[in-house]
Design a protein around this motif. Structure first.
Motif, PDB file in Angstrom:
ATOM      1  N   LYS A   1       0.773  -1.268   0.107  1.00  0.00           N
ATOM      2  CA  LYS A   1       0.253   0.153  -0.045  1.00  0.00           C
ATOM      3  C   LYS A   1       1.060   1.145  -0.091  1.00  0.00           C
ATOM      4  O   LYS A   1       2.113   1.158   0.485  1.00  0.00           O
ATOM      5  CB  LYS A   1      -0.919   0.137   1.123  1.00  0.00           C
TER       6      LYS A   1
ATOM      7  N   TYR B   1     -12.069  -2.524  -3.479  1.00  0.00           N
ATOM      8  CA  TYR B   1     -12.594  -2.824  -2.220  1.00  0.00           C
ATOM      9  C   TYR B   1     -14.241  -2.742  -2.072  1.00  0.00           C
ATOM     10  O   TYR B   1     -14.753  -2.247  -0.978  1.00  0.00           O
ATOM     11  CB  TYR B   1     -11.967  -1.682  -0.997  1.00  0.00           C
TER      12      TYR B   1
ATOM     13  N   LEU C   1     -16.391  -3.516   1.090  1.00  0.00           N
ATOM     14  CA  LEU C   1     -16.397  -2.800   2.237  1.00  0.00           C
ATOM     15  C   LEU C   1     -17.185  -1.333   1.929  1.00  0.00           C
ATOM     16  O   LEU C   1     -16.780  -0.578   2.695  1.00  0.00           O
ATOM     17  CB  LEU C   1     -14.884  -2.519   2.626  1.00  0.00           C
TER      18      LEU C   1
ATOM     19  N   PHE D   1     -15.237   3.410   7.555  1.00  0.00           N
ATOM     20  CA  PHE D   1     -13.963   3.859   7.286  1.00  0.00           C
ATOM     21  C   PHE D   1     -13.672   3.895   5.555  1.00  0.00           C
ATOM     22  O   PHE D   1     -12.584   4.100   5.317  1.00  0.00           O
ATOM     23  CB  PHE D   1     -12.895   3.199   7.769  1.00  0.00           C
TER      24      PHE D   1
ATOM     25  N   LEU E   1     -10.403   5.050   3.418  1.00  0.00           N
ATOM     26  CA  LEU E   1      -9.537   3.911   2.805  1.00  0.00           C
ATOM     27  C   LEU E   1      -9.131   4.338   1.544  1.00  0.00           C
ATOM     28  O   LEU E   1      -8.177   4.164   1.119  1.00  0.00           O
ATOM     29  CB  LEU E   1     -10.499   2.682   3.146  1.00  0.00           C
TER      30      LEU E   1
ATOM     31  N   ARG F   1      -1.406 -14.710   3.492  1.00  0.00           N
ATOM     32  CA  ARG F   1      -2.104 -13.919   4.497  1.00  0.00           C
ATOM     33  C   ARG F   1      -1.551 -14.266   5.762  1.00  0.00           C
ATOM     34  O   ARG F   1      -1.506 -13.345   6.526  1.00  0.00           O
ATOM     35  CB  ARG F   1      -3.889 -14.525   4.621  1.00  0.00           C
TER      36      ARG F   1
ATOM     37  N   THR G   1      -5.458  -8.228  10.267  1.00  0.00           N
ATOM     38  CA  THR G   1      -5.856  -6.965   9.732  1.00  0.00           C
ATOM     39  C   THR G   1      -5.553  -5.847  10.660  1.00  0.00           C
ATOM     40  O   THR G   1      -4.963  -4.909  10.241  1.00  0.00           O
ATOM     41  CB  THR G   1      -7.397  -7.082   9.473  1.00  0.00           C
ATOM     42  N   MET G   2      -5.762  -6.317  11.776  1.00  0.00           N
ATOM     43  CA  MET G   2      -5.171  -5.228  13.085  1.00  0.00           C
ATOM     44  C   MET G   2      -3.769  -5.504  13.265  1.00  0.00           C
ATOM     45  O   MET G   2      -3.514  -6.661  13.795  1.00  0.00           O
ATOM     46  CB  MET G   2      -6.156  -5.553  14.271  1.00  0.00           C
TER      47      MET G   2
ATOM     48  N   ARG H   1       2.724  -7.101   9.205  1.00  0.00           N
ATOM     49  CA  ARG H   1       2.364  -6.179   9.746  1.00  0.00           C
ATOM     50  C   ARG H   1       2.700  -6.076  11.255  1.00  0.00           C
ATOM     51  O   ARG H   1       2.893  -5.104  12.119  1.00  0.00           O
ATOM     52  CB  ARG H   1       0.621  -6.385   9.808  1.00  0.00           C
TER      53      ARG H   1
ATOM     54  N   VAL I   1      -4.560   0.107  11.947  1.00  0.00           N
ATOM     55  CA  VAL I   1      -5.103  -0.606  11.007  1.00  0.00           C
ATOM     56  C   VAL I   1      -5.354   0.063   9.800  1.00  0.00           C
ATOM     57  O   VAL I   1      -5.149  -0.424   8.429  1.00  0.00           O
ATOM     58  CB  VAL I   1      -6.437  -1.000  11.398  1.00  0.00           C
ATOM     59  N   GLY I   2      -5.413   1.423   9.737  1.00  0.00           N
ATOM     60  CA  GLY I   2      -5.777   2.500   8.687  1.00  0.00           C
ATOM     61  C   GLY I   2      -4.265   2.590   7.804  1.00  0.00           C
ATOM     62  O   GLY I   2      -4.261   3.138   6.869  1.00  0.00           O
TER      63      GLY I   2
ATOM     64  N   ASN J   1      -1.876  -0.414   7.409  1.00  0.00           N
ATOM     65  CA  ASN J   1      -1.254  -1.706   7.621  1.00  0.00           C
ATOM     66  C   ASN J   1      -0.446  -2.224   6.477  1.00  0.00           C
ATOM     67  O   ASN J   1      -0.285  -3.296   6.464  1.00  0.00           O
ATOM     68  CB  ASN J   1      -2.360  -2.379   8.220  1.00  0.00           C
TER      69      ASN J   1
HETATM   70  P1  DAT Z   1      -7.600  -7.274   5.269  1.00  0.00           P
HETATM   71  O1  DAT Z   1      -6.652  -6.192   4.515  1.00  0.00           O
HETATM   72  O2  DAT Z   1      -6.790  -7.916   6.290  1.00  0.00           O
HETATM   73  O3  DAT Z   1      -8.190  -8.261   4.206  1.00  0.00           O
HETATM   74  P2  DAT Z   1     -10.059  -6.138   5.253  1.00  0.00           P
HETATM   75  O4  DAT Z   1     -10.510  -6.704   3.893  1.00  0.00           O
HETATM   76  O5  DAT Z   1     -11.253  -6.491   6.274  1.00  0.00           O
HETATM   77  O6  DAT Z   1      -8.850  -6.537   5.825  1.00  0.00           O
HETATM   78  O7  DAT Z   1     -10.139  -4.663   5.130  1.00  0.00           O
HETATM   79  C1  DAT Z   1      -9.367  -3.958   3.984  1.00  0.00           C
HETATM   80  C2  DAT Z   1      -8.512  -2.703   4.718  1.00  0.00           C
HETATM   81  O8  DAT Z   1      -9.667  -1.814   4.943  1.00  0.00           O
HETATM   82  C3  DAT Z   1      -7.754  -3.318   5.940  1.00  0.00           C
HETATM   83  O9  DAT Z   1      -6.425  -3.618   5.434  1.00  0.00           O
HETATM   84  C4  DAT Z   1      -7.312  -1.905   6.358  1.00  0.00           C
HETATM   85  C5  DAT Z   1      -8.850  -1.192   6.309  1.00  0.00           C
HETATM   86  N1  DAT Z   1      -9.791  -1.355   7.566  1.00  0.00           N
HETATM   87  C6  DAT Z   1     -10.221  -2.625   7.877  1.00  0.00           C
HETATM   88  N2  DAT Z   1     -10.910  -2.500   9.146  1.00  0.00           N
HETATM   89  C7  DAT Z   1     -10.929  -1.100   9.458  1.00  0.00           C
HETATM   90  C8  DAT Z   1     -11.240  -0.401  10.751  1.00  0.00           C
HETATM   91  N3  DAT Z   1     -12.036  -0.857  11.256  1.00  0.00           N
HETATM   92  N4  DAT Z   1     -10.689   1.080  10.469  1.00  0.00           N
HETATM   93  C9  DAT Z   1     -10.011   1.498   9.646  1.00  0.00           C
HETATM   94  N5  DAT Z   1      -9.617   1.009   8.484  1.00  0.00           N
HETATM   95  C10 DAT Z   1      -9.954  -0.502   8.373  1.00  0.00           C
END
Ligand code: DAT
Ligand code: MG
Length: 150
Positions: free
Chosen positions: A11, A51, A54, A59, A63, A87, A93-94, A104, A111-112, A114
């Motif tokens: 990223k 994305y 999502l 967020f 994002l 993975r 993710t966190m 990570r 998380v924002g 990562n």
């Molecule tokens: P991953 O990247 O582990 O597959 P995800 O698909 O659930 O996770 O989310 C995509 C991205 O969105 C993640 O890498 C960071 C952001 N994200 C996820 N949950 C978040 C949150 N609670 N607050 C802020 N950003 C978040």
């Protein structure tokens, strides 16, 4: 043997922080094969499509803004169980839930921010690879494959 391909993306924060080489190194040293790579600044539309699942999250606008803020390093890595293992290499993710030794866990805090993306299933990997590399990937043989696989 069934080989998988996974879409891994460094990223904008990972690229800006000079972590591109470190992340590539980990995948190379694990034994996975790099079959596609490009540095690209994604459009808002492209990132929203990536994305799409999502889109209703609070967020999501932040994002998309962050993901379009600079270049990303888009890659496809190939190997046995590459999706699940990829993975694991990224971590949770966190970042606070990520074990030390994962990308990570070792290199980020929030998380924002990562650092990296990895496909979460073979189906989504195929979808993401098609989206980011419509031109296809590069087929080749690693000279150490006989030492990596039984
Ligand atoms: P991953 O990247 O582990 O597959 P995800 O698909 O659930 O996770 O989310 C995509 C991205 O969105 C993640 O890498 C960071 C952001 N994200 C996820 N949950 C978040 C949150 N609670 N607050 C802020 N950003 C978040
Ligand atoms: Mg995800």
């Amino acid at each position: 043997m069934v080989m998988e391909r996974t879409y891994i993306m460094i990223k904008p924060d990972g690229v800006q922080r000079g972590l591109t080489g470190e992340i590539i190194k980990r995948f190379e040293q694990k034994g996975y094969k790099l079959v596609a790579m490009k540095l690209t600044k994604p459009s808002k539309e492209h990132m929203e499509k990536h994305y799409a699942d999502l889109a209703n999250k609070k967020f999501f606008p932040g994002l998309i803004e962050y993901m379009t803020s600079g270049p990303v390093c888009a890659m496809v890595w190939e190997g046995k169980n590459a999706v699940l293992e990829g993975r694991k290499m990224l971590g949770a993710t966190m970042p606070s839930d990520s074990a030390m030794g994962t990308i990570r866990g070792d290199f980020c805090i929030e998380v924002g921010r990562n650092i990296c993306h990895g496909s979460d299933a073979v189906e989504s990997a195929n979808h993401e690879i098609g989206m980011w590399f419509p031109e296809g990937v590069c087929e080749w043989t690693r000279c150490d494959e006989k030492s990596l696989y039984e």
